[in-house]
Design an enzyme around this catalytic site. Structure first.
Site, PDB file in Angstrom:
ATOM      1  CE1 TYR A 161      -3.959   2.323   0.667  1.00 49.73           C
ATOM      2  CE2 TYR A 161      -2.510   3.245   2.334  1.00 49.73           C
ATOM      3  CZ  TYR A 161      -3.463   3.290   1.311  1.00 49.73           C
ATOM      4  OH  TYR A 161      -4.394   4.394   1.491  1.00 49.73           O
ATOM      5  CB  THR A 199      -9.287   3.070   8.785  1.00 52.38           C
ATOM      6  OG1 THR A 199     -10.370   3.618   9.630  1.00 52.38           O
ATOM      7  CG2 THR A 199      -8.651   3.673   7.543  1.00 52.38           C
TER       8      THR A 199
END
Length: 254
Positions: A161, A199
Site C-alpha cells: 500500500y 480503517t
C-alpha cells in the site's frame, strides 16, 4: 470562471471508490455543492443505495459499476459517465485497496503485491488517461489523486500500500507536467488515518500513534478531507498543479 471554491453548480465530477468511506464523503460534499456527480465502485449495493439517497434529496448523482483491476471496466465506466453527464470537468481518483496490512515485507505474497499495485497505481493511471479527452474539452479540467501520508513517513507492515501511494504521488507530478499543456491540473491529497469503514481493521495502537503524533490532537474524519479536495477541484485552484497536500492534522509536515 470565478475564483471561488463554491463554483460547482453544473460541474461534472467523476469519483472512483465512491460507495463508502472517504469516497462517499466526496460524492456527498460535491453533490451538496451543486456538482453533477457520477461515481463508481465494486460495492454495487452500497453504491446504488448512496446514489438513490442523494437523488431523493434532489441531487444529480449516478452510480456505475467500476473495477479498477480490469482495464476494460475503466474504459466502459469513463465512457458511460461522460455520456451520462455530457462531459467531465473533474476526476477524483479515490478507489484503493490495502490487502497488505500487518505483514512484514518478506511475508507479502507476490499476488497481494500485484493486486494492490494493479488497483492503486495502474487503475489511477488508466482513469487519468481515459478521462483526459473529456477534461481537455472541458477547458477547466482538474484531477485530484488520493494518496496517503503513509508514503511520507514510511508506515511499516503496509509495504504494498505504501509503495502504491508513493507511486501515485510521483505519478501526480509527471501527469501535471504532461496534462498542463491541455490546461488540466493534477494534484494529490495525502490524508492521514481517517475514521472510516475501511480503517476499522487498523490496530488500536496505530490509531493511538496517529492521535499522539498529530499537532491537532483529535481523530481525523472524512469532513477534514472533503474541503481540500473541493478546493483543488475548484476555480480557486486553477493555477495549482503538481502539488501534494498532506491532510493529517500535522502528523507529517512539509
Amino acid at each position: 470562471m470565478t475564483g471561488s471554491t463554491g463554483d460547482f453548480a453544473g460541474r461534472r465530477i467523476v469519483i472512483t471508490g465512491g460507495a463508502r468511506g472517504l469516497g462517499a464523503a466526496f460524492v456527498t460534499a460535491l453533490a451538496e455543492a451543486g456538482a453533477r456527480v457520477c461515481f463508481g465502485d465494486v460495492l454495487h449495493d452500497a453504491g446504488a443505495a448512496l446514489a438513490q439517497q442523494l437523488a431523493v434529496q434532489g441531487h444529480d448523482v449516478g452510480y456505475l459499476p467500476l473495477d479498477l483491476a480490469r482495464p476494460e471496466s475503466v474504459s466502459a465506466f469513463v465512457e458511460a459517465a461522460s455520456q451520462r453527464m455530457g462531459g467531465i470537468d473533474g476526476l477524483v481518483n479515490n478507489a484503493a485497496i490495502t490487502n497488505s496490512g500487518g505483514r512484514l515485507a518478506g511475508e507479502l505474497p507476490v499476488q497481494t503485491w500485484d493486486a494492490v499495485l494493479d488497483v492503486n497505481v495502474r487503475g489511477t493511471w488508466l482513469m487519468c488517461v481515459a478521462a483526459q479527452r473529456w477534461l481537455r474539452e472541458s477547458g477547466r479540467g482538474a484531477i485530484v489523486n488520493i494518496a496517503s501520508d503513509t508514503a511520507l513517513w514510511g508506515a511499516p507492515r503496509l509495504l504494498a500500500y505504501v509503495a502504491s501511494k508513493g507511486a501515485v504521488i510521483a505519478m501526480t507530478h509527471s501527469l501535471a507536467r504532461e496534462f498542463g499543456a491541455e490546461d488540466i491540473t493534477v494534484n494529490a491529497i495525502a490524508p492521514g488515518l481517517t475514521e472510516v469503514e475501511a480503517t476499522a481493521y487498523v490496530p488500536g495502537d496505530r490509531h493511538a500513534y496517529y492521535l499522539e503524533g498529530r499537532a491537532l490532537r483529535r481523530p481525523q474524519t472524512p469532513a477534514d478531507v472533503t474541503g481540500p479536495v473541493l478546493f483543488l477541484l475548484s476555480g480557486a485552484a486553477r493555477f495549482v498543479t503538481g502539488q501534494l497536500l498532506p491532510v493529517n492534522g500535522g502528523f507529517v509536515m512539509n
